[in-house]
Enzyme design. Structure first.
Site, PDB file in Angstrom:
ATOM      1  CB  SER A   1      -0.936   0.008   1.215  1.00 18.09           C
ATOM      2  OG  SER A   1      -0.203  -0.009   2.432  1.00 18.09           O
TER       3      SER A   1
ATOM      4  CG  ASP B   1       3.553  -2.002  10.445  1.00 19.88           C
ATOM      5  OD1 ASP B   1       3.863  -2.701  11.432  1.00 19.88           O
ATOM      6  OD2 ASP B   1       2.901  -2.445   9.485  1.00 19.88           O
TER       7      ASP B   1
ATOM      8  CG  HIS C   1      -7.800  -7.020  10.458  1.00 19.43           C
ATOM      9  ND1 HIS C   1      -7.083  -5.867  10.279  1.00 19.43           N
ATOM     10  CD2 HIS C   1      -8.168  -7.434   9.231  1.00 19.43           C
ATOM     11  CE1 HIS C   1      -7.010  -5.595   8.990  1.00 19.43           C
ATOM     12  NE2 HIS C   1      -7.667  -6.521   8.325  1.00 19.43           N
TER      13      HIS C   1
ATOM     14  CG  ASP D   1      -8.826  -6.446   5.121  1.00 11.24           C
ATOM     15  OD1 ASP D   1      -8.914  -6.741   3.913  1.00 11.24           O
ATOM     16  OD2 ASP D   1      -7.788  -6.625   5.776  1.00 11.24           O
TER      17      ASP D   1
END
Length: 206
Positions: free
Chosen positions: A48, A67, A140, A166
């Protein structure tokens, strides 16, 4: 399809972003260039980041890539998306940062992409820069997704874009945490839905 030129083969970069989602991110990043820098949460190996970073470079913008590079729950040993090539046996931890840096170097994005190697909530603790676009594709679990949304969406300028990866309205198709924060953003009255590209939900800050 936008005319995007990558110095490396985007299909060889590890990641879980579909090409139509990446192309949408590129176009969104181009469109919001005058509103402020871009920030993504969850870079992994940089797929991405290549789409967003290329758009940022072409428009003179900056991309902050947040990240911790230790992987989400599903990337750990024994889990479904574990990649043994990204496991550091000395530290006994997953580490995607070396691969990420390699891809940024090969793509010529080291002057455009600013890696922020830290957990999302830690990176946001003293953040003060207004943002033109935020892309959320971090952990997630509900806790991780809520942290990402609460930490970064508040820094979007009016008219800024929030993209969440997602999005699965049907629980049978995938985890619900990204969809939950998408619905939370809409329920806040601070965002309007623009479109959905595959599993990429796109909203605008009012």
């Amino acid at each position: 399809m936008p005319d995007i030129h990558f110095p490396i083969d985007i299909n060889e970069v590890k990641g879980f972003l579909a090409s139509d989602e990446g192309e949408a991110l590129y176009q969104l990043a181009i469109s919001c260039a005058r509103q402020g820098p871009i920030l993504e949460v969850g870079s992994y190996c940089g797929k991405s980041t290549l789409y967003l970073g290329t758009a940022a470079r072409e428009t003179g913008n900056t991309l902050f890539a947040v990240d911790h590079h230790r992987g989400s729950e599903e990337h750990q040993p024994g889990e479904e998306y574990h990649d043994a090539d990204l496991f550091d046996p000395q530290a006994e931890l997953m580490d995607s940062f070396r691969e990420f840096r390699r891809n940024m170097r090969l793509a010529g994005l080291e002057e455009t992409v600013v890696p922020v190697v830290a957990p999302s909530g830690v990176a946001a603790r003293h953040w003060a820069t207004p943002l033109g676009m935020v892309f959320i594709d971090g952990g997630h679990s509900l806790e991780a997704a809520l942290t990402d949304y609460r930490s970064w969406s508040r820094h979007l300028v009016p008219g800024g874009l929030l993209a969440i990866h997602d999005i699965f309205p049907d629980p049978a198709d995938g985890g619900q945490a990204p969809y939950d924060i998408y619905k939370l953003a809409l329920a806040s009255g601070q965002f309007e839905a623009l479109e959905t590209v595959n599993t990429l939900g796109i909203l605008r800050r009012l």
